[in-house]
Design a protein around this motif. Structure first.
Motif, mmCIF file in Angstrom:
data_model
loop_
_atom_site.group_PDB
_atom_site.id
_atom_site.type_symbol
_atom_site.label_atom_id
_atom_site.label_comp_id
_atom_site.label_asym_id
_atom_site.label_seq_id
_atom_site.Cartn_x
_atom_site.Cartn_y
_atom_site.Cartn_z
ATOM 1 N N UNK A 182 0.785 -1.227 0.000
ATOM 2 C CA UNK A 182 0.000 0.000 0.000
ATOM 3 C C UNK A 182 0.813 1.271 0.000
ATOM 4 N N UNK A 183 2.135 1.162 0.176
ATOM 5 C CA UNK A 183 2.986 2.354 0.192
ATOM 6 C C UNK A 183 3.152 2.890 -1.225
ATOM 7 N N UNK A 184 2.950 4.188 -1.400
ATOM 8 C CA UNK A 184 3.054 4.779 -2.727
ATOM 9 C C UNK A 184 4.522 4.894 -3.118
ATOM 10 N N UNK A 185 4.845 4.388 -4.299
ATOM 11 C CA UNK A 185 6.239 4.394 -4.744
ATOM 12 C C UNK A 185 6.442 5.174 -6.023
ATOM 13 N N UNK A 186 5.371 5.658 -6.631
ATOM 14 C CA UNK A 186 5.521 6.420 -7.870
ATOM 15 C C UNK A 186 4.415 7.434 -8.002
ATOM 16 N N UNK A 187 4.747 8.658 -8.421
ATOM 17 C CA UNK A 187 3.738 9.692 -8.625
ATOM 18 C C UNK A 187 4.308 10.727 -9.581
ATOM 19 N N UNK A 188 3.730 10.776 -10.712
ATOM 20 C CA UNK A 188 4.229 11.685 -11.747
ATOM 21 C C UNK A 188 3.443 12.997 -11.772
ATOM 22 N N UNK A 189 2.773 13.350 -10.681
ATOM 23 C CA UNK A 189 1.925 14.540 -10.663
ATOM 24 C C UNK A 189 2.694 15.816 -10.927
ATOM 25 N N UNK A 190 3.980 15.811 -10.530
ATOM 26 C CA UNK A 190 4.769 17.027 -10.710
ATOM 27 C C UNK A 190 5.079 17.300 -12.158
ATOM 28 N N UNK A 191 5.027 16.315 -13.017
ATOM 29 C CA UNK A 191 5.353 16.504 -14.431
ATOM 30 C C UNK A 191 4.143 16.357 -15.317
ATOM 31 N N UNK A 192 2.977 16.051 -14.727
ATOM 32 C CA UNK A 192 1.782 15.836 -15.518
ATOM 33 C C UNK A 192 0.966 17.120 -15.579
ATOM 34 N N UNK A 193 0.211 17.287 -16.643
ATOM 35 C CA UNK A 193 -0.597 18.486 -16.835
ATOM 36 C C UNK A 193 -2.047 18.265 -16.481
ATOM 37 N N UNK A 194 -2.458 17.013 -16.307
ATOM 38 C CA UNK A 194 -3.847 16.718 -15.953
ATOM 39 C C UNK A 194 -3.895 15.807 -14.744
ATOM 40 N N UNK A 195 -5.016 15.906 -14.035
ATOM 41 C CA UNK A 195 -5.204 15.055 -12.849
ATOM 42 C C UNK A 195 -5.265 13.590 -13.240
ATOM 43 N N UNK A 196 -5.914 13.287 -14.347
ATOM 44 C CA UNK A 196 -6.051 11.900 -14.793
ATOM 45 C C UNK A 196 -4.700 11.278 -15.082
ATOM 46 N N UNK A 197 -3.817 12.038 -15.707
ATOM 47 C CA UNK A 197 -2.486 11.513 -16.023
ATOM 48 C C UNK A 197 -1.714 11.253 -14.743
ATOM 49 N N UNK A 198 -1.840 12.159 -13.779
ATOM 50 C CA UNK A 198 -1.136 11.984 -12.512
ATOM 51 C C UNK A 198 -1.627 10.745 -11.789
ATOM 52 N N UNK A 199 -2.951 10.520 -11.777
ATOM 53 C CA UNK A 199 -3.501 9.357 -11.106
ATOM 54 C C UNK A 199 -3.051 8.077 -11.765
ATOM 55 N N UNK A 200 -2.965 8.114 -13.096
ATOM 56 C CA UNK A 200 -2.554 6.915 -13.825
ATOM 57 C C UNK A 200 -1.113 6.561 -13.535
ATOM 58 N N UNK A 201 -0.298 7.588 -13.175
ATOM 59 C CA UNK A 201 1.119 7.338 -12.950
ATOM 60 C C UNK A 201 1.420 6.841 -11.554
ATOM 61 N N UNK A 202 0.444 6.892 -10.663
ATOM 62 C CA UNK A 202 0.682 6.433 -9.304
ATOM 63 C C UNK A 202 0.921 4.929 -9.259
ATOM 64 N N UNK A 203 1.765 4.515 -8.342
ATOM 65 C CA UNK A 203 2.033 3.092 -8.149
ATOM 66 C C UNK A 203 2.233 2.835 -6.668
ATOM 67 N N UNK A 204 1.594 1.782 -6.166
ATOM 68 C CA UNK A 204 1.713 1.423 -4.754
ATOM 69 C C UNK A 204 2.166 -0.025 -4.616
ATOM 70 N N UNK A 205 2.705 -0.338 -3.464
ATOM 71 C CA UNK A 205 3.192 -1.697 -3.226
ATOM 72 C C UNK A 205 2.052 -2.706 -3.160
ATOM 73 N N UNK A 206 2.223 -3.840 -3.838
ATOM 74 C CA UNK A 206 1.242 -4.919 -3.779
ATOM 75 C C UNK A 206 1.272 -5.566 -2.401
ATOM 76 N N UNK A 207 0.204 -6.269 -2.092
ATOM 77 C CA UNK A 207 0.167 -7.039 -0.847
ATOM 78 C C UNK A 207 0.688 -8.445 -1.114
ATOM 79 N N UNK A 208 1.833 -8.745 -0.532
ATOM 80 C CA UNK A 208 2.378 -10.103 -0.657
ATOM 81 C C UNK A 208 1.456 -11.106 0.034
ATOM 82 N N UNK A 209 0.795 -10.678 1.111
ATOM 83 C CA UNK A 209 -0.125 -11.561 1.826
ATOM 84 C C UNK A 209 -1.260 -11.993 0.909
ATOM 85 N N UNK A 210 -1.857 -11.043 0.192
ATOM 86 C CA UNK A 210 -2.943 -11.369 -0.726
ATOM 87 C C UNK A 210 -2.454 -12.262 -1.852
#
Length: 374
Positions: free
Chosen positions: A84-112
């Motif tokens: 669940x920890x966020x490891x990627x966010x391109x919001x600083x280089x993106x021009x739209x909210x949608x692009x920034x959201x698409x660039x987000x990446x969080x850690x998968x759950x190894x337990x799941x």
């Protein structure tokens, strides 16, 4: 001098043999006298019966992809991000909210991931024995669990399933919710509900009477829900609350779960110490083995999902020690399970041995929980 005695015994055994063979000889003569239609129908039924039992024996004896070191393939030690920890966010280089959201990446759950894979191992890579028709019919009406053969794999699978059930409950109730107050994740709720389904349901049942959805179908649905949750989590569209108090509660629940299994082993060992002649010893042993088999991978996954908490609290070494002790229990794979006296040397007590390993693991879990609570 002994010749009359030997001849008498030979006659006795021949008489017994003729008595046993007589019904089969009578049936064979009836079959030969029947017309070809009856012969064809009976022949098909006999061949089908033999084939069905042949498949049943094969599925109970072949454990596809069984590997006590299965958790090594995940490479959890290379992870440096909590679930669940966020490891990627391109919001600083993106021009739209949608692009920034698409660039987000969080850690998968190894337990799941491990919970889904263990269930896949149980119902897709192997047949789910407990709900097979011949397993439900038993051995001439006697439950297979009351016999010393063809039930070890079923008990092993149910042990794994117990570990996954406990885990999906914790995922839905605590780990997959923000501080336990947010809405329950729909995928985790579905996985929890499906994993709670009865382990013995076939395509048809008597209570209530009629067709049913078999057990493996529910567990396959749980696999899909767990993987859907992880896909959403990886895109930061779901929650995994990797806090210390959640970890404490999770390992306390695991400690209680395996503690109950240890009590079952102790009760069986003390009250039914019949050595190799105890037909339920193998069920108890392989259930406990399957439970530790499942928790071994899930505990290594927990280490990865809560890596920040464990590193901050300087508990990595103690956690790894607990993992090693869990793995060492999986080295106990006797060909025949014996439930003898604790001091026995001809017929040892494998239940006591397994119970000892379980208590070692539980002791480590309690120690870690106490350290986290301070």
């Amino acid at each position: 001098m002994l010749e009359p005695v030997v001849n008498f015994l030979i006659r006795i055994f021949r008489a017994i043999g003729r008595g046993i063979a007589w019904p089969f000889r009578w049936l064979w003569h009836c079959y030969l006298r029947a017309n070809w239609i009856v012969q064809a129908v009976v022949g098909v039924c006999v061949v089908g019966f033999v084939a069905l039992y042949g498949y049943f024996v094969w599925t109970t004896q072949v454990w596809t992809n069984f590997n006590p070191d299965y958790a090594d393939a995940y490479g959890f030690e290379k992870r440096n991000v909590s679930a669940g920890e966020q490891v990627g966010d391109a919001s600083s280089t993106s021009t739209t909210t949608d692009t920034a959201a698409a660039a987000k990446s969080c850690g998968r759950s190894a337990i799941a991931d491990v919970a889904a894979d263990l269930t896949d191992f149980n119902v897709n890579q192997n047949a789910w024995i407990s709900s097979m028709l011949l397993y439900k019919l038993g051995f001439f009406g006697l439950s297979w669990d009351d016999t010393p053969f063809l039930d070890n794999k079923a008990s092993f699978q149910r042990g794994i399933n117990q570990a996954v059930r406990r885990t999906t409950t914790e995922l839905a109730d605590n780990l997959g919710r923000l501080r336990g107050t947010s809405q329950v994740d729909s995928d985790l709720q579905s996985a929890r509900g499906n994993m709670q389904f009865d382990e013995y349901t076939w395509y048809f049942g008597l209570r209530p009477f009629g067709p049913k959805t078999p057990t493996p179908s529910y567990y396959r649905a749980a696999i899909k829900s767990l993987r859907t949750f992880n896909t959403r989590l990886e895109k930061c569209g779901a929650v995994f609350d990797a806090r210390a108090d959640n970890l404490i509660q999770f390992i306390d629940r695991i400690a209680n779960d395996i503690g109950g299994t240890s009590a079952i082993l102790k009760d069986r060992a003390e009250n039914n110490s019949n050595g190799w002649l105890d037909p339920r010893a193998d069920d108890r042993f392989w259930f406990a083995y399957g439970q530790l088999y499942g928790y071994y991978g899930l505990l290594k996954a927990t280490h990865a999902d809560f890596e920040d908490v464990l590193r901050t609290r300087n508990l990595d070494s103690l956690w790894k020690q607990m993992e090693e002790q869990t793995r060492s229990a999986l080295n106990i794979q006797p060909f025949i399970i014996s439930n003898g006296a604790e001091a026995g040397w001809i017929m040892p007590s494998h239940l006591i041995t397994m119970g000892f390993y379980i208590l070692r693991v539980r002791s480590n879990l309690v120690e870690i929980s106490n350290s986290l609570s301070r």
